[in-house]
Scaffold this motif. Sequence first.
Motif, short mmCIF file in Angstrom:
data_model
loop_
_atom_site.label_atom_id
_atom_site.label_comp_id
_atom_site.label_asym_id
_atom_site.label_seq_id
_atom_site.Cartn_x
_atom_site.Cartn_y
_atom_site.Cartn_z
N LYS A 35 60.63 -36.24 -5.51
CA LYS A 35 59.20 -36.27 -5.17
C LYS A 35 58.41 -36.50 -6.45
N ILE A 36 57.44 -37.39 -6.36
CA ILE A 36 56.67 -37.77 -7.54
C ILE A 36 55.17 -37.69 -7.23
N TRP A 37 54.40 -37.69 -8.31
CA TRP A 37 52.97 -37.95 -8.22
C TRP A 37 52.82 -39.40 -8.66
N GLY A 38 52.38 -40.25 -7.79
CA GLY A 38 52.18 -41.65 -8.12
C GLY A 38 50.70 -41.93 -8.22
N LEU A 39 50.33 -42.79 -9.16
CA LEU A 39 48.92 -43.15 -9.31
C LEU A 39 48.82 -44.53 -9.92
N ALA A 66 44.28 -49.23 -19.19
CA ALA A 66 43.30 -49.31 -20.27
C ALA A 66 42.27 -48.18 -20.22
N GLN A 67 42.58 -47.11 -19.51
CA GLN A 67 41.71 -45.93 -19.44
C GLN A 67 42.43 -44.73 -20.05
N ASP A 68 41.68 -43.91 -20.80
CA ASP A 68 42.24 -42.66 -21.29
C ASP A 68 42.32 -41.69 -20.11
N ILE A 69 43.50 -41.11 -19.92
CA ILE A 69 43.77 -40.22 -18.79
C ILE A 69 44.37 -38.93 -19.34
N VAL A 70 44.05 -37.81 -18.69
CA VAL A 70 44.63 -36.51 -19.04
C VAL A 70 45.32 -35.96 -17.80
N LEU A 71 46.57 -35.51 -17.99
CA LEU A 71 47.33 -34.88 -16.91
C LEU A 71 47.58 -33.42 -17.28
N HIS A 72 47.45 -32.56 -16.29
CA HIS A 72 47.68 -31.13 -16.52
C HIS A 72 48.36 -30.54 -15.30
N PHE A 73 49.55 -29.94 -15.51
CA PHE A 73 50.25 -29.27 -14.41
C PHE A 73 49.82 -27.82 -14.36
N ASP A 74 49.34 -27.41 -13.20
CA ASP A 74 48.92 -26.03 -12.98
C ASP A 74 50.04 -25.30 -12.26
N GLU A 75 50.67 -24.36 -12.94
CA GLU A 75 51.79 -23.62 -12.36
C GLU A 75 51.38 -22.75 -11.19
N THR A 76 50.17 -22.20 -11.23
CA THR A 76 49.70 -21.35 -10.14
C THR A 76 49.64 -22.11 -8.83
N TYR A 77 49.08 -23.31 -8.88
CA TYR A 77 48.91 -24.13 -7.68
C TYR A 77 50.04 -25.15 -7.49
N GLU A 78 50.97 -25.21 -8.47
CA GLU A 78 52.06 -26.18 -8.44
C GLU A 78 51.51 -27.57 -8.16
N SER A 79 50.51 -27.93 -8.94
CA SER A 79 49.81 -29.18 -8.71
C SER A 79 49.52 -29.88 -10.03
N LEU A 80 49.51 -31.19 -9.97
CA LEU A 80 49.20 -31.99 -11.15
C LEU A 80 47.77 -32.50 -11.05
N ARG A 107 38.08 -36.62 -11.64
CA ARG A 107 39.45 -36.73 -11.14
C ARG A 107 39.79 -38.19 -10.84
N VAL A 108 41.01 -38.60 -11.18
CA VAL A 108 41.50 -39.93 -10.81
C VAL A 108 41.72 -39.91 -9.30
N GLU A 109 41.10 -40.85 -8.60
CA GLU A 109 41.07 -40.82 -7.14
C GLU A 109 42.29 -41.43 -6.47
N THR A 110 43.20 -42.04 -7.21
CA THR A 110 44.32 -42.76 -6.59
C THR A 110 45.63 -41.98 -6.59
N VAL A 111 45.63 -40.71 -6.97
CA VAL A 111 46.86 -39.93 -7.06
C VAL A 111 47.42 -39.64 -5.67
#
Length: 132
Positions: A35-39, A66-80, A107-111
Motif C-alpha cells: 500500500k502506498i501514498w501516491g501523488l 518543480a514545486q517544493d513539497i514537505v511530507l510528514h508521517f504522523d504516527e498517532t494518525y498513521e497518516s502521511l 495540503r497537496v490535493e492529489t494524494v
Amino acid sequence: MAFIFKLAISYQAYYDEPTFPTVEYKDTRLPGKEKIWGLNVGEDYVAYTECFVCQHQAPINVVIGAQDIVLHFDETYESLGVFYNHTGKYIQDINCFGETESGRLARVETVKAGAYWIIWSDFFPQTDVNRL
C-alpha cells in the motif's frame, strides 16, 4: 451490487492475483500488494511506502513537479501529510495539519492514500518511488 463490490475488494486484499484480469503486475519495484501514498504535481508522479516515511524522523523536503513539497508521517494518525512549501525555507518541524514555524502550509490535493502498488503502477507507470 454493494455485496459484489465488497467481495472484490476483500479478495484484492488477501490474494496475490489482481481482482480484475485487465491488470497485470508489470512493475516489480515494490510488492504488488504494497500500500502506498501516491501523488502527482502536474505530470510528476511519486509513490511513498509507509516503511520509507516511518524511517524518517524529520519531515521530508522534496521537489515534485518543480514545486517544493514537505511530507510528514504522523504516527498517532498513521497518516502521511503532504504539503506545498511556499516559504522558501527548509521545513524542520511540521504537524499533521501543516502548521510550521513559518505558518500553515497548503495540503497537496492529489494524494491518494492506501492504493495498492499493482493498481497505481498500472495507471501511472512513470511513477518515481520514495523520492528524496
